[in-house]
Design a protein around this motif. Structure first.
Motif, PDB file in Angstrom:
ATOM      1  N   MET A  11      23.050 -14.744   0.699  1.00 35.12           N
ATOM      2  CA  MET A  11      21.772 -14.023   0.564  1.00 35.12           C
ATOM      3  C   MET A  11      21.378 -13.168   1.769  1.00 35.12           C
ATOM      4  O   MET A  11      21.033 -12.003   1.603  1.00 35.12           O
ATOM      5  N   ASP A  46      32.186 -21.573   0.829  1.00 41.11           N
ATOM      6  CA  ASP A  46      31.200 -22.190  -0.077  1.00 41.11           C
ATOM      7  C   ASP A  46      31.763 -22.350  -1.485  1.00 41.11           C
ATOM      8  O   ASP A  46      31.094 -22.891  -2.370  1.00 41.11           O
ATOM      9  N   VAL A  55      34.138 -20.693  -8.739  1.00 45.21           N
ATOM     10  CA  VAL A  55      32.869 -20.018  -8.434  1.00 45.21           C
ATOM     11  C   VAL A  55      32.862 -19.645  -6.946  1.00 45.21           C
ATOM     12  O   VAL A  55      33.173 -20.477  -6.093  1.00 45.21           O
ATOM     13  N   PRO A  57      30.202 -18.261  -4.564  1.00 39.35           N
ATOM     14  CA  PRO A  57      28.798 -17.847  -4.448  1.00 39.35           C
ATOM     15  C   PRO A  57      28.564 -16.662  -3.511  1.00 39.35           C
ATOM     16  O   PRO A  57      27.785 -15.760  -3.852  1.00 39.35           O
ATOM     17  N   ASP A  58      29.200 -16.641  -2.344  1.00 43.89           N
ATOM     18  CA  ASP A  58      28.875 -15.558  -1.409  1.00 43.89           C
ATOM     19  C   ASP A  58      29.444 -14.220  -1.885  1.00 43.89           C
ATOM     20  O   ASP A  58      28.773 -13.187  -1.804  1.00 43.89           O
ATOM     21  N   ASP A  60      29.930 -13.364  -4.934  1.00 44.15           N
ATOM     22  CA  ASP A  60      29.143 -12.920  -6.092  1.00 44.15           C
ATOM     23  C   ASP A  60      27.745 -12.469  -5.687  1.00 44.15           C
ATOM     24  O   ASP A  60      27.203 -11.511  -6.246  1.00 44.15           O
ATOM     25  N   PHE A  99      24.309 -28.247 -10.406  1.00 46.31           N
ATOM     26  CA  PHE A  99      24.750 -26.885 -10.094  1.00 46.31           C
ATOM     27  C   PHE A  99      24.768 -26.093 -11.386  1.00 46.31           C
ATOM     28  O   PHE A  99      25.575 -26.355 -12.282  1.00 46.31           O
ATOM     29  N   GLY A 100      23.866 -25.125 -11.508  1.00 44.28           N
ATOM     30  CA  GLY A 100      23.685 -24.424 -12.775  1.00 44.28           C
ATOM     31  C   GLY A 100      24.419 -23.095 -12.834  1.00 44.28           C
ATOM     32  O   GLY A 100      24.242 -22.242 -11.968  1.00 44.28           O
ATOM     33  N   LEU A 101      25.230 -22.932 -13.864  1.00 46.59           N
ATOM     34  CA  LEU A 101      25.864 -21.636 -14.095  1.00 46.59           C
ATOM     35  C   LEU A 101      25.175 -20.979 -15.284  1.00 46.59           C
ATOM     36  O   LEU A 101      25.120 -21.543 -16.378  1.00 46.59           O
ATOM     37  N   ASP A 105      26.504 -15.115 -15.769  1.00 48.70           N
ATOM     38  CA  ASP A 105      27.304 -15.411 -14.577  1.00 48.70           C
ATOM     39  C   ASP A 105      28.651 -16.031 -14.973  1.00 48.70           C
ATOM     40  O   ASP A 105      29.686 -15.741 -14.355  1.00 48.70           O
ATOM     41  N   PHE A 172      30.094 -28.875   0.299  1.00 47.82           N
ATOM     42  CA  PHE A 172      28.940 -28.152   0.833  1.00 47.82           C
ATOM     43  C   PHE A 172      27.889 -27.868  -0.236  1.00 47.82           C
ATOM     44  O   PHE A 172      26.684 -27.982   0.018  1.00 47.82           O
ATOM     45  N   TRP A 176      24.000 -28.772  -0.108  1.00 49.69           N
ATOM     46  CA  TRP A 176      23.023 -27.677  -0.058  1.00 49.69           C
ATOM     47  C   TRP A 176      22.115 -27.677  -1.283  1.00 49.69           C
ATOM     48  O   TRP A 176      20.901 -27.571  -1.172  1.00 49.69           O
ATOM     49  N   VAL A 177      22.727 -27.810  -2.458  1.00 48.07           N
ATOM     50  CA  VAL A 177      21.974 -27.627  -3.709  1.00 48.07           C
ATOM     51  C   VAL A 177      21.368 -28.958  -4.182  1.00 48.07           C
ATOM     52  O   VAL A 177      20.190 -29.029  -4.504  1.00 48.07           O
ATOM     53  N   ARG A 180      19.599 -30.579  -0.930  1.00 46.91           N
ATOM     54  CA  ARG A 180      18.726 -29.593  -0.271  1.00 46.91           C
ATOM     55  C   ARG A 180      18.820 -29.715   1.253  1.00 46.91           C
ATOM     56  O   ARG A 180      17.839 -29.508   1.975  1.00 46.91           O
TER      57      ARG A 180
HETATM   58  N1  FO1 Z   1      21.797 -22.596  -5.820  1.00 42.51           N
HETATM   59  C1  FO1 Z   1      20.936 -23.564  -6.224  1.00 42.51           C
HETATM   60  O1  FO1 Z   1      20.018 -23.899  -5.487  1.00 42.51           O
HETATM   61  N2  FO1 Z   1      21.105 -24.183  -7.443  1.00 42.51           N
HETATM   62  C2  FO1 Z   1      22.085 -23.846  -8.311  1.00 42.51           C
HETATM   63  O2  FO1 Z   1      22.181 -24.420  -9.389  1.00 42.51           O
HETATM   64  C3  FO1 Z   1      22.978 -22.779  -7.911  1.00 42.51           C
HETATM   65  C4  FO1 Z   1      23.983 -22.323  -8.745  1.00 42.51           C
HETATM   66  C5  FO1 Z   1      24.767 -21.224  -8.365  1.00 42.51           C
HETATM   67  C6  FO1 Z   1      25.717 -20.693  -9.239  1.00 42.51           C
HETATM   68  C7  FO1 Z   1      26.486 -19.605  -8.857  1.00 42.51           C
HETATM   69  C8  FO1 Z   1      26.298 -19.038  -7.600  1.00 42.51           C
HETATM   70  O3  FO1 Z   1      27.042 -17.967  -7.241  1.00 42.51           O
HETATM   71  C9  FO1 Z   1      25.366 -19.539  -6.724  1.00 42.51           C
HETATM   72  C10 FO1 Z   1      24.581 -20.641  -7.092  1.00 42.51           C
HETATM   73  N3  FO1 Z   1      23.612 -21.167  -6.227  1.00 42.51           N
HETATM   74  C11 FO1 Z   1      22.790 -22.183  -6.636  1.00 42.51           C
HETATM   75  C12 FO1 Z   1      23.413 -20.608  -4.890  1.00 42.51           C
HETATM   76  C13 FO1 Z   1      24.327 -21.141  -3.829  1.00 42.51           C
HETATM   77  O4  FO1 Z   1      25.446 -21.763  -4.182  1.00 42.51           O
HETATM   78  C14 FO1 Z   1      23.900 -21.370  -2.384  1.00 42.51           C
HETATM   79  O5  FO1 Z   1      22.638 -20.910  -2.088  1.00 42.51           O
HETATM   80  C15 FO1 Z   1      24.894 -20.788  -1.424  1.00 42.51           C
HETATM   81  O6  FO1 Z   1      26.210 -21.161  -1.584  1.00 42.51           O
HETATM   82  C16 FO1 Z   1      24.498 -20.937   0.035  1.00 42.51           C
HETATM   83  O7  FO1 Z   1      24.780 -19.693   0.560  1.00 42.51           O
END
Ligand code: FO1
Length: 337
Positions: A11, A46, A55, A57-58, A60, A99-101, A105, A172, A176-177, A180
């Motif tokens: 982010m 990650d 998956v 995340p960064d 994407d 962990f929600g997809l 996505d 991780f 993280w998720v 928290r």
């Molecule tokens: N972050 C969450 O807080 N909850 C989720 O269910 C979640 C799912 C998810 C799916 C795909 C993706 O690309 C990212 C997702 N994230 C989710 C964000 C994430 O994984 C983290 O914030 C980062 O990896 C930390 O940089």
């Protein structure tokens, strides 16, 4: 400047890149050509396999953000998302549910997983996915490179009184998720990092850059893992380009939250100066030629400069692309002196 390379997490890095590209397009970055290219080297530590899908995340988050497909509220995943698959999996009792997809996505993860299973490396898969997201919006001037094609995963050891060792190791993403980051990270283990090799184009992107930026990403689990890829840090130390960083810590806390535990677990002071000194000055064995801190941390500038690292205090809240472009301009001014 024609070639800018950014070492990015999710982010924070993505939001910074949005402002950087806005600044280039509006001609607001001193010395930067209006057709400058931006190469993003993204963290892949990650990444996870979940429900049989790979998956990233960064990757994407950067791809969707720069392709205007990100959900702006969450900062991850797709805008206008629906969650039918997630609900159906939960109805079958399939774990994990934390962990929600999203449905849209999932299409990305299906394409990625199929290509990986067909034998394509992650870098080529990423290029293929970016044809949809980056090419139309940025006319081929933005490249997204995974830091490595190898599997690297950050794992976190946390206290677990019920286990014989007193500890449990989680991925991780679970830390993280699901948790928290609310419990102390006793140890971070970067599985596969030491044996990884830089992804295609990564070393050249640093060596041939006119400017390298460390955006306000997590210094431990995002930029830290990128710098941990063998040969990558050496390339950064050796590049002729100036290297400038922006603090993700403002007023003693992480702008997007939760990074404190990570810093504490590797013994880094949770402050703007602490992170700058952790990266260090290139003149003193570190990687930076300049470090920006937020105005509220102006009292830390002298301490950073005393360590030989040029430092300035400017507004560092990425409230909109204009404010973020101004941050990028200040970063360039600092190291172009
Ligand atoms: N972050 C969450 O807080 N909850 C989720 O269910 C979640 C799912 C998810 C799916 C795909 C993706 O690309 C990212 C997702 N994230 C989710 C964000 C994430 O994984 C983290 O914030 C980062 O990896 C930390 O940089």
């Amino acid at each position: 400047m024609q070639n800018i390379t950014v070492l990015s997490g999710g982010m924070g890095g993505a939001r910074f890149l949005q402002g950087l590209l806005h600044g280039i397009a509006c001609g607001r970055l001193p010395g930067v050509a209006p057709d400058a290219s931006v190469t993003v080297v993204a963290n892949t530590a990650d990444d996870l396999w979940i429900h049989g899908l790979k998956v990233c995340p960064d990757l994407d988050t950067v791809m969707y953000t720069l392709g205007d497909g990100i959900d702006p509220g969450r900062g991850w995943g797709r805008r206008d998302e629906t969650w039918s698959v997630k609900e159906e999996l939960a109805a079958y009792g399939v774990e994990p549910t934390w962990f929600g997809l999203g449905d849209r996505d999932i299409a990305t993860h299906l394409v990625r997983t199929q290509m990986l299973e067909a034998g394509y490396p992650l870098s080529e898969v990423t290029t293929a996915l970016c044809r949809r997201w980056l090419a139309p919006a940025h006319a081929g001037r933005v490249r997204l490179l995974p830091m490595t094609d190898d599997r690297v995963e950050t794992h976190v050891a946390i206290a677990d009184p019920e286990s014989a060792s007193g500890r449990r190791v989680v991925h991780f993403q679970e830390y993280w998720v699901r948790l928290r980051a609310a419990v102390p990270a006793e140890l971070l283990v970067f599985v596969g990092l030491d044996e990884s090799t830089p992804g295609p184009g990564v070393i050249d992107a640093i060596t041939d850059a006119d400017l390298v930026v460390l955006p306000p990403s997590n210094p431990v689990v995002s930029v830290g893992t990128i710098l941990g890829v063998p040969r990558l840090r050496d390339a950064l130390v050796a590049t002729k380009a100036p290297v400038v960083g922006l603090s993700p810590i403002v007023g003693g806390t992480h702008v997007r939250g939760m990074a404190e535990q990570m810093l504490t677990s590797v013994g880094v002071e949770v402050s703007a100066a602490g992170v700058g000194l952790h990266y260090g000055a290139r003149t003193d064995g570190g990687v930076l030629d300049g470090w920006l801190v937020d105005e509220v941390d102006a009292d830390q500038v002298a301490r950073v400069e005393a360590a030989g690292l040029p430092c300035r205090a400017v507004p560092l809240m990425m409230t909109d692309p204009d404010a973020t472009a101004a941050m990028a301009a200040a970063a360039i001014e600092l190291v172009a002196r």
